[in-house]
Enzyme design. Sequence first.
Site, short mmCIF file in Angstrom:
data_model
loop_
_atom_site.label_atom_id
_atom_site.label_comp_id
_atom_site.label_asym_id
_atom_site.label_seq_id
_atom_site.Cartn_x
_atom_site.Cartn_y
_atom_site.Cartn_z
N GLU A 430 -7.79 14.04 0.50
CA GLU A 430 -7.49 13.60 1.85
C GLU A 430 -8.01 14.63 2.85
O GLU A 430 -7.70 15.81 2.76
CB GLU A 430 -5.97 13.45 1.98
N ASP A 503 -1.85 15.39 0.84
CA ASP A 503 -0.82 16.30 1.34
C ASP A 503 0.57 15.80 0.97
O ASP A 503 0.77 14.60 0.80
CB ASP A 503 -0.90 16.39 2.88
N ASP A 505 3.04 15.18 2.69
CA ASP A 505 3.76 14.74 3.88
C ASP A 505 3.66 13.22 4.01
O ASP A 505 3.14 12.55 3.12
CB ASP A 505 3.20 15.43 5.14
N ASP A 507 1.91 11.23 5.98
CA ASP A 507 0.56 10.68 6.00
C ASP A 507 -0.05 10.66 4.59
O ASP A 507 -0.68 9.70 4.18
CB ASP A 507 -0.35 11.51 6.91
#
Length: 640
Positions: A430, A503, A505, A507
């Site tokens: 990503e 990641d 998180d 997103d």
Amino acid sequence: MENKLNQINHYNANDIQILEGLEAVRRRPGMYVGGTDIKALHHLIYEVVDNSIDEALAGVCNRISVTIHEDDSVTVEDNGRGIPVDIHPERGISALQVVMTVLHAGGKFGGGSYKVSGGLHGVGVSAVNALSEWCEVTVRREGKIYFQRYERGIPQAPVKQIGTYKGEETGTSTTFKFDREIFKGDVNYRFDTLVTRFREMAFVARGVTIMLKDEREDREMTFHFEGGIASFVRYLNRNKEVLHEPIYGEKEIDNIDIEFVVQYTDSYAESVYTFANTINTIDGGTHLTGLRTAVTRSINDYARKVGLLKDSDPNFSGDDTREGMTAIVSIKHPDPQFESQTKVKLMNPEVQTYVQQVVGDTFSTFLEENPAAGKAIIQKCLTSARARDAAKKARDLVIRKSALESMTLPGKLADCSERDPSKTELYIVEGDSAGGSAKQGRDRHFQAILPLRGKILNTERARLDKILDNREVKSLISALGTSVGDTFDISGLRYNRIIIMTDADVDGAHIRTLLLTFFFRYMQPLIEEGHLFIAQPPLYRISSRNQIYYAYSDTEKDELVAKLGGMNKVSISRYKGLGEMNPEQLWETTMNPENRTLLQVTIEDAAEADRTFDMLMGSQVPPRRRFIQTHAKEVRNLDI
Ligand code: 0RA
């Protein structure tokens, strides 16, 4: 006296024949019950239960109980007519003994008094008897109780009356202990396997009560469904969002009973169960073809009639109408024709015509009378058709592109030097900055990196068919070399492991969901064959006395801090994204096969992502509520 002698003579003549028959079963169990593995072991129970189910189908039995005893013997008891015990005119021995010792004598014996017969392999209980260390049968008929015992199929004494009973209830009770000389190794019955099968049987043989008891673990379950297959469909869809009430139809044509039920959900999978005389015909056959043809035709006719398909639109294909369909078709036929001995595919051609007629009439009437449901079903088909169309375009594009540019790989791909695909890995990363670190940190010999620009995928928040049109996804498809959807071909796969690295998180989770959904819908075999993984980057970096430690979870962090913090100063930093790691750190923690942990993606994980994807991307229903409701429903084995 003369009569008695006669009987003995017959008995001897038969004896040899019977012994040969039973011996054949024991020598080649594969021919009769499909082998000597755990599956064959369960077939023993099914074979006996099928005989009781036959009684139920004949309308003379409504209760069947199956008990697994602590010594692994099994009792199957029913309240059917009871196996006849009178002397068989040709063989001169009790009919019960014929049923138990002569191959193929079982359910069909008695002059075809059955309208239909299930019998899994058609060899009958005699095969079960032959493969049992011992077997005992008790029959209640005409006020008398009869008994016979067998060892490895051989009767230990003639059928004997052992008592009388009061009341009306006839029946048969068979107890057998499978022979460990035949079923070698550590095989045994699985409660859950039996539960699934008997639940299915109870749905299809509506109104029959099937009890399953496991005395080895003191477990018990009872199935009884007044709603028959309509209950079955509710059961199958219990965790899904349904678009309408089940559509149910039943009719007898030409002595063949036809019963079906269809209910659409918002899912992408097709879930169809087909039965012929309660046998689960897993390879489908003419009943399935009839159902599918009728559903597709009815939907197309209705969609044109109400103007949801315009003159210029093509018809929905069978694939379009299949997505999200849960259906059951069950037929009962006096003379079912199966493709093979194992009875997994129904071949009777007339069944297709009849099923098509019953389903077509019922389904069309339902659509006419329930316009809201009709519209929801057609919307669902439109979405499926659009996604299929987009997949085709994306595929054509990839193919065209590769033809023109002779397999050019996407510009952003940092490929590896190894050419043997069984040794290579592709990291899907990503974001461009993490992509940069991964490119520098990797072992370029076998690790390739494809950075995806997260923002694009994430902000687009579009339907999957739009996503297929996305530039990033197109580069992914050409990097993998397999094509997508119907033309997916695993032999083109350029990497053995495909590793999603995002990641930790929100997103990152979104992108992961999206990629999993993409793989689930368009490259399923890739998941099934175990090629898809998720990388596990650390969550924390902990430094103490110039040493660096990594923690991959909160618990791990707490443990590390407790261990190190006793005497030293500890500094903890939480990684916000992969981009915060330098190339060496990324290699050490997440990419080096010596240290890293990879999560292998299962088809269930991907299916779950697929459902989450729908929720995230939003549909008409408030998604959060739907999500919670869907997960709150409980599995029940009562009529739902
Ligand atoms: C032959 C003929 C009849 C019933 C059966 C067999 C029969 C077999 C099994 C095996 C387990 N349970 C069973 N129940 C019945 C018909 C008997 C009649 O017409 O009275």
